[in-house]
Design an enzyme around this catalytic site. Structure first.
Site, PDB file in Angstrom:
ATOM      1  N   CYS A 189       0.808  -1.215   0.000  1.00  0.00           N
ATOM      2  CA  CYS A 189       0.000   0.000   0.000  1.00  0.00           C
ATOM      3  C   CYS A 189       0.841   1.265   0.000  1.00  0.00           C
ATOM      4  CB  CYS A 189      -0.949  -0.015   1.197  1.00  0.00           C
ATOM      5  SG  CYS A 189      -2.032  -1.457   1.148  1.00  0.00           S
ATOM      6  N   VAL A 190       2.094   1.172   0.369  1.00  0.00           N
ATOM      7  CA  VAL A 190       2.997   2.313   0.270  1.00  0.00           C
ATOM      8  C   VAL A 190       3.724   2.295  -1.068  1.00  0.00           C
ATOM      9  CG1 VAL A 190       5.091   3.366   1.221  1.00  0.00           C
ATOM     10  CG2 VAL A 190       3.305   2.525   2.768  1.00  0.00           C
TER      11      VAL A 190
END
Lengths: 220, 220, 220, 220, 220, 220, 220, 220
Positions: B119-120
């Site tokens: 997600c990063v």
């Protein structure tokens, strides 16, 4: 020497007394066995858990006018409570502290402090020799090196002292989730100070309060 | 490829925008690169620091009705603020988030989230390719293993993304202690979330407020 | 971007200038990437090595009236030398320091300081962007966490900055043991601060000064 | 050299091809960078994820008649599929494998194998030089020592190769949880092979299927 | 800067030349990045592998009359070969060594030595700047601290130098097990110095020479 | 077997005698359990602390004409004192050392030396069997591997021997900061050898000697 | 339970008997607690040391026809000696081994083997219960994980078993360097298998045989 | 206190009873001492091994309606078996569980659970005090931190409890490979859950079934 086991050897709130020793800036500045933020977090969590279970807690510092006051995170748990200041490095040779402990009439003596190898080891070893049932909370303590912390733990085990961590003693005090008078307050401590469990709990509550519906994916 | 250096490459509050991604229970349950309590602490500290410097902060989650709401420690920093919920795993393919970022008019894009490698990494890599000056705050993020976290950091460095930690960006935003309008508020964040420095600061203030007197020992 | 290599990229005493930043008590109290005694040892060793090779050294602190004076172990290497005190966290935005560096006429800029991710990273990155050939001495620096220290090193590498350790730069300055004018003084630094090598040297000297004789055992 | 970033640099199922190299007993017997059970688990998980997304997968071994057949955990994911056996240590010099890859018409080449520093590094580096967009899955690979594994990763990064871990690539292939045709199958892989997330998912489903009721304790 | 990749970037025996630097007692006495027995083992293994493939090997020491002769484990691999003794710490500024390397007419320059941050880093960086294709064998080298070793590796990567370990380069030189003229000799090196693989090989040979029979248990 | 606890079990200066064994170059060259500079630092600190409290200290080496003299950092603490040289590896079988210890009339026997598993373990175990109250200072000792050091510590614990670290015994000897006759001298040892505490002390003194004034920032 | 201490508790060659258990390929292939090369090295070193001191050594394997012969490095130390092959996993339930040990008439029983938690733990625990004075050599053993190895060591300590490492027992057997009849042979073992000490010894011999001369530099 | 040793102290299938405690999602979400996938793997393997040897296994959870059902990987080993749900955190204070254990008539009580310091430590310590012969399987358990897990293990050792790991107890139950009625089923467990050994076994079988032929290379 006998093994320390059986139901009686488990810790009970009504028989426990807690002594928090020298959680001060001078000491924290040279703690190298733990992350300092974790020491502050665990120390505060232990104090709050004791308060939840009405375990009397003695706070003590060494020459606070120079080495600094106890962390305010800790003292704010017990507003207005006196902190006993000493010159003795070994807390158990200071009669004010020992008298305060004896006044509680309890024999399960729980100790946490900075540094493990100095301010924790000396009173724990002396008290164990005088017949107290001593438990040290290692993750609310800390030493000047990993080796100093661990060697001190081994020394204290050799002195007949019991080792635990803060979440373990909190759960042992609770013992049964059917004891509702403390469960909610302990939950608040866990949400604030045991992130991995606190946030899982909040999730659990959210989902239990969600009406049943179809669900089919893995939320990565 | 050019080196990312020079005074302009340092982060400034007036050019920064922060996106906090998927700090949710489902994700935290499988973070194995960091202690979960540290992730909660650092995430909250980063959010508070952004608030001190008026850095606009976008909060976003993925299918929160199933994977759980953002940590309340984080959402309570911004009372009443909307959390943008997505189905896209890659935040940067969700126009609501990208539009919110673009609306700030800022180009120093700061990202933290769970998990680092999913997600990063995806939005950071995509945004970097679209010309944003991207910085990831690694200690307010976390991965499913130490290896996953570290490999993702190396991948993002290879994509031209800048890596920092929360206390570093807070200090870089402050830049000069003579900027008094933010110094006091930042101090409060440090006292609460950077124990090693916060408690040293409290000690410093105590001693500076102590009248001069003779002092001759080491307070162990 | 070009590779930083070739004979010219090695460090020479006559082209080097050293800046020691914020080796102060407030900062050391929250160094968690290294043993604090090692930071003091390596910092002092680096300063002494610079003195051996006549490398000009600038000493600087941030608000020393509050955060404490530079370690006396360091200032005693340069008796009477002024320490430049700043309010700017980023040393390179303080003209007094930059002017002092420029006055030396040297372009190989060497930096060590506390913390790596704040007081080292900012000036190193800014100076690199202004054309200086910057080297950071990582083991005479230290960060608030292992992650903060390491992430800052990766950020600085991405800014084109060279990383070294104190014994490496001392040997690079010496370059040839036939340069007798500095060999003896460097030896003294090594005896005092690089125990593994210093004590092996003392043994070597003792044995070379022992008359030849038969020897047949392993002295465990 | 240009940065590897932007939306196009993310991995897509329809452009990916996977090569699994030498996951054999002889190699596993001297893997010292990872727990062997984790290597088997991650290798199987990567293969299953590729199958979920219809990513063509080439299986290859080196002199299997001596060094042993590929793990059956892996071959059982692709019943009846040929395993290409080689004498070349460097897979990319074996035309059977290269032809099989080229026949897929895909350019995002993903590699995992034992050992990282030998059987992964050589083909990855060669293919990168021939224009392939190469990604190595580090946690489905393994080396003869931690050092050998890490040094090989750095060498490959220096060759322009992208590093990922198995759960990261699976999520990148999925990209959006609204893509329901693969979400369920990927969920099964996660339940079996990513325990921390799989079990959290099972819990989530259980609770979402529980009728709403009062709930007030922390289930330690 | 271009990537170092492609088939040509792999190491070939006929293009390789190896320089072994300062594997001496004084240096080993302060190696703290590796177990010293492993350094001796890996150094000897690398030398024997070079000999198997007829890779010319230059041996060099610094002031051996004081700091001690090269390990005999290493010199005995090349009976009667001259060891070039230097006063220069930086080997590449000693014309005797450089001339010996140039005389081989080879351009793939492989370096191992003690310490990584001093005696390896300087010649590797200088030679890379002069156009050599430099590879450092990290596990046949060693530094005065883990940090010193790792920081030096990062510095050398930034100088365009390739990092490998001894078993990886041996396999790369072999490249194909069908090359029978070197396979047997390399096998002997592996049996002696890479226990995990050597002993698995001996087992394999034993089993292959056992008549086929039923076997049904796990021999724990 | 009884637990070793109670006030009497704590160490007192007037009952202590210290034996420092084989802190020599040959031994230090193969210490792999600690950083060698830390061994030198801790050894010197322990010796100085003993001197502060007038604890008699016996210095002994094994065949110093070959294995090298005791570190001068240590012998310089006791100018002119004889070092007892032995052939016995087990110090406690050398009557010169044992007689010197007995002559002090003290029964709390403190031992530190190189290596933990050889030169420390043998005399400690023998003396414990002869009725001495033995304490080993682990961080002023060191072994040939981490495993050798730790296994030896467990063996000695099994022999009834007490384990401590140097700063712990120094504080235990001091016991009460009101004992002013030793507090100042101990402070000097801490400033020189326990950086984290020494520098915090210097800061404390500086601030206590600063006139009271307004102060409002965090000096990062 | 009594403490294991005193002179008699030290190991003597004339009272020792060594049993080497299951150092076979199958077992080594899943040793993950130690580097396999180190296991081979330490195992061989222990066997050679036993031979130097005429300590009778029993060699035993489990179903060698399937799991592989004992490492030849080990069997070659004792040419022509029978290896007792068993089906019992617990060696101490095989009468051939126990009878061979009893025939030596010695009571100090030393055990090393693969795996620590299986093939070492069972016979060690059983024999201790039957009155043998048991010592396990941990670094010539190895387990299937670090945890398995360490937990087994703790279990055995709880069974009254003594833990040592190979170099420690060798030195304890030697006891006094004046015992010249074994010193030279032990030296050869150390040169071959304890690099850190062996190479320091070679240096020592070289220097002692060098004519006296002035020497003034540190040979980095 | 007596040593726990002798043949009787080894674990036998016919005397063993296993209790698996709280392997639930809420608990796994905050396990930080082990990789969660390894906890699931080891837990399942232990359960399957117990089944192979007909060791009765009690499954128990705490408030499963909130904290989640036991891992299905575990419950699927025992289809249709009741899981005893409790409110008591200390399993041994719940009569349903204790009665189930007593009903088996066995006295070797084996416990694994989450978390080590809470749900494992309390029943293990209480049962040990009531005369049970208690063994804890550490690698099928897990704690909220590495420190919490390890401190709990030390506490339980001090209570006279035996520590083992899953593969060790499986081999101890098997005891002799001539016991063919369980050998094959145990083999299947090992292939599935102990990759390093399972895959070595598959290789062994493959090679044993290969006709004898010459073989001369090392299959890297």
């Amino acid at each position: 020497m006998t093994f320390r086991n059986g139901l009686d050897s488990l810790l009970r709130p009504e028989d426990s007394v807690l002594v928090m020793i020298d959680h001060q800036p001078y000491q924290l500045a040279n703690v190298n066995s733990h992350d300092p933020q974790a020491v502050v977090n665990n120390t505060t969590a232990l104090a709050k858990a004791a308060k939840v279970f009405n375990v009397p807690t003695i706070l003590t510092s060494v020459i606070a006018g120079r080495g600094g006051l106890l962390f305010k995170h800790l003292t704010e748990v017990f507003p207005g409570q006196e902190v006993i200041d000493r010159t003795f490095i070994n807390t158990w040779q200071d009669s004010k502290v020992v008298d305060a402990v004896k006044a509680t009439g309890r024999k399960q003596l729980i100790i946490a402090g900075l540094w493990t190898e100095v301010c924790v080891a000396m009173p724990a070893i002396q008290a164990a020799g005088e017949g107290w049932d001593v438990t040290v909370i290692t993750d609310a303590s800390g030493g000047t090196s990993v080796e100093a912390h661990q060697v001190a733990i081994q020394r204290m085990i050799g002195a007949g002292i019991n080792m635990m961590t803060w979440l373990a003693i909190a759960a042992e005090w609770q013992r049964d989730w059917a004891r509702e008078e403390t469960a909610a307050a302990l939950t608040d401590v866990i949400i604030e100070h045991a992130g991995g469990s606190g946030i899982a709990y909040l999730w659990e509550q959210q989902l239990l309060n969600t009406p049943v519906q179809a669900a089919s994916r893995v939320g990565l």
